[in-house]
Write a protein that holds these residues in place. Structure first.
Motif, PDB file in Angstrom:
ATOM      1  N   ASP A   1     -23.374 -12.297 -24.190  1.00 40.46           N
ATOM      2  CA  ASP A   1     -23.812 -13.493 -24.860  1.00 40.46           C
ATOM      3  C   ASP A   1     -23.178 -14.716 -24.093  1.00 40.46           C
ATOM      4  O   ASP A   1     -23.456 -15.976 -23.598  1.00 40.46           O
ATOM      5  CB  ASP A   1     -23.819 -13.532 -25.890  1.00 40.46           C
ATOM      6  CG  ASP A   1     -24.996 -12.417 -26.854  1.00 40.46           C
ATOM      7  OD1 ASP A   1     -25.093 -12.147 -26.196  1.00 40.46           O
ATOM      8  OD2 ASP A   1     -24.849 -12.191 -27.608  1.00 40.46           O
ATOM      9  N   PHE A   2     -21.647 -14.383 -24.232  1.00 39.56           N
ATOM     10  CA  PHE A   2     -20.704 -15.719 -23.424  1.00 39.56           C
ATOM     11  C   PHE A   2     -20.995 -16.266 -22.706  1.00 39.56           C
ATOM     12  O   PHE A   2     -21.135 -17.232 -22.186  1.00 39.56           O
ATOM     13  CB  PHE A   2     -19.532 -15.181 -24.029  1.00 39.56           C
ATOM     14  CG  PHE A   2     -18.303 -17.015 -24.035  1.00 39.56           C
ATOM     15  CD1 PHE A   2     -18.094 -17.303 -24.965  1.00 39.56           C
ATOM     16  CD2 PHE A   2     -17.874 -16.689 -22.887  1.00 39.56           C
ATOM     17  CE1 PHE A   2     -17.349 -18.926 -25.206  1.00 39.56           C
ATOM     18  CE2 PHE A   2     -17.008 -18.076 -22.765  1.00 39.56           C
ATOM     19  CZ  PHE A   2     -17.053 -18.684 -23.538  1.00 39.56           C
ATOM     20  N   GLU A   3     -20.677 -15.030 -21.281  1.00 46.80           N
ATOM     21  CA  GLU A   3     -20.976 -15.267 -20.283  1.00 46.80           C
ATOM     22  C   GLU A   3     -22.223 -15.651 -19.567  1.00 46.80           C
ATOM     23  O   GLU A   3     -22.693 -16.942 -18.812  1.00 46.80           O
ATOM     24  CB  GLU A   3     -20.703 -14.105 -19.239  1.00 46.80           C
ATOM     25  CG  GLU A   3     -21.440 -13.890 -17.788  1.00 46.80           C
ATOM     26  CD  GLU A   3     -21.181 -12.577 -17.247  1.00 46.80           C
ATOM     27  OE1 GLU A   3     -21.285 -13.120 -15.477  1.00 46.80           O
ATOM     28  OE2 GLU A   3     -20.903 -11.668 -18.154  1.00 46.80           O
ATOM     29  N   GLU A   4     -23.087 -15.529 -20.455  1.00 44.54           N
ATOM     30  CA  GLU A   4     -24.643 -15.966 -19.861  1.00 44.54           C
ATOM     31  C   GLU A   4     -24.243 -17.626 -20.568  1.00 44.54           C
ATOM     32  O   GLU A   4     -25.162 -18.744 -20.447  1.00 44.54           O
ATOM     33  CB  GLU A   4     -25.866 -15.204 -21.169  1.00 44.54           C
ATOM     34  CG  GLU A   4     -26.252 -14.200 -20.522  1.00 44.54           C
ATOM     35  CD  GLU A   4     -27.133 -13.828 -20.937  1.00 44.54           C
ATOM     36  OE1 GLU A   4     -27.543 -13.826 -22.200  1.00 44.54           O
ATOM     37  OE2 GLU A   4     -27.628 -12.191 -20.783  1.00 44.54           O
ATOM     38  N   SER A   5     -23.697 -17.901 -21.614  1.00 44.06           N
ATOM     39  CA  SER A   5     -23.892 -19.637 -21.778  1.00 44.06           C
ATOM     40  C   SER A   5     -23.032 -20.311 -20.714  1.00 44.06           C
ATOM     41  O   SER A   5     -22.943 -21.391 -20.789  1.00 44.06           O
ATOM     42  CB  SER A   5     -23.600 -19.316 -23.706  1.00 44.06           C
ATOM     43  OG  SER A   5     -22.154 -19.442 -23.096  1.00 44.06           O
TER      44      SER A   5
END
Length: 243
Positions: free
Chosen positions: A226-230
């Motif tokens: 999730d963090f990577e996508e954000s």
């Protein structure tokens, strides 16, 4: 009359020389690749001890300079968030709305709006002005690797370098409805009012760890996917120090 002499080499000797050169070249390439692989070896998990600084109550919109203060203090630079808040380049373009369009500054050019209060319009600042300010404290030692793959963040963490990034306050990809288009003197820019900055301090197989200036939480964690996508959604902005 000029005398010219020739060194005669039989075919077998010539082929042996060519083969030797090819082997030497291949060995050199293998050695270079080996060095590169050693340099880029990623640890299975990392958790760095970087100082935690809370942006509140002084800087409600100062997550970027507060995260920068954490990065610089990790490098033993004696500077606080309030000093950086004064020094960060500002884009003073006034806010206006005409025919449904928003006209304002560009966070790529400088900090937008009021950093000290939420009573008026504002947003934040992106990597270029932050990197320029950091460079004043550590000349030649700031690495702005914006646009790189997420693996590069892991690489720097594996080499004991925390990473300043732009993400959002949910730490996961936002829907398109969360974004607005601003018209600025340097062109249009898409922004979200959920924009946020943190200092990444580690990772493991499941989570990314970071110091969150908004909550004052050290080594806070979020699902790494999730963090990577954000992070990618916000332009893959990332800065670290060459320690």
């Amino acid at each position: 009359m000029i005398a010219v002499s020739f060194l005669l080499i039989n075919r077998n000797d010539f082929e042996a020389i060519v083969h030797a050169k090819e082997v030497a070249t291949q060995n050199t390439r293998k050695a270079l690749l080996s060095v590169k692989e050693e340099t880029n070896l990623l640890k299975e998990s990392v958790l760095l001890d970087a100082p935690i600084i809370n942006q509140l109550p002084d800087l409600p919109r100062g997550c970027e300079v507060t995260s920068l203060a954490m990065l610089l203090q990790y490098a033993d630079i004696d500077v606080d968030k309030m000093t950086l808040a004064k020094q960060i380049k500002k884009d003073t373009t006034p806010y206006s709305r005409e025919n449904g369009k928003i006209y304002y500054g560009n966070p790529n050019d400088g900090f937008i709006g009021d950093m000290y209060s939420l009573s008026g319009p504002g947003l934040g600042v992106y990597h270029k002005p932050i990197a320029a300010l950091a460079e004043k404290y550590l000349p030649g030692s700031i690495i702005d690797f914006t646009g790189s793959d997420f693996e590069e963040i892991k690489n720097h963490l594996s080499n004991n370098r925390p990473v300043w990034v732009i993400t959002n306050s949910t730490f996961k990809k936002l829907p398109d409805s969360e974004f607005r288009t601003w018209h600025t003197p340097s062109g249009t820019v898409k922004i979200t009012y959920s924009e946020h900055s943190v200092l990444i301090t580690g990772y493991d197989e499941t989570y990314i760890y970071f110091n969150d200036p908004l909550t004052g939480e050290k080594n806070k964690k979020a699902p790494i996917t999730d963090f990577e996508e954000s992070w990618v959604q916000m332009g893959s902005q990332a800065i670290t120090i060459n320690s």
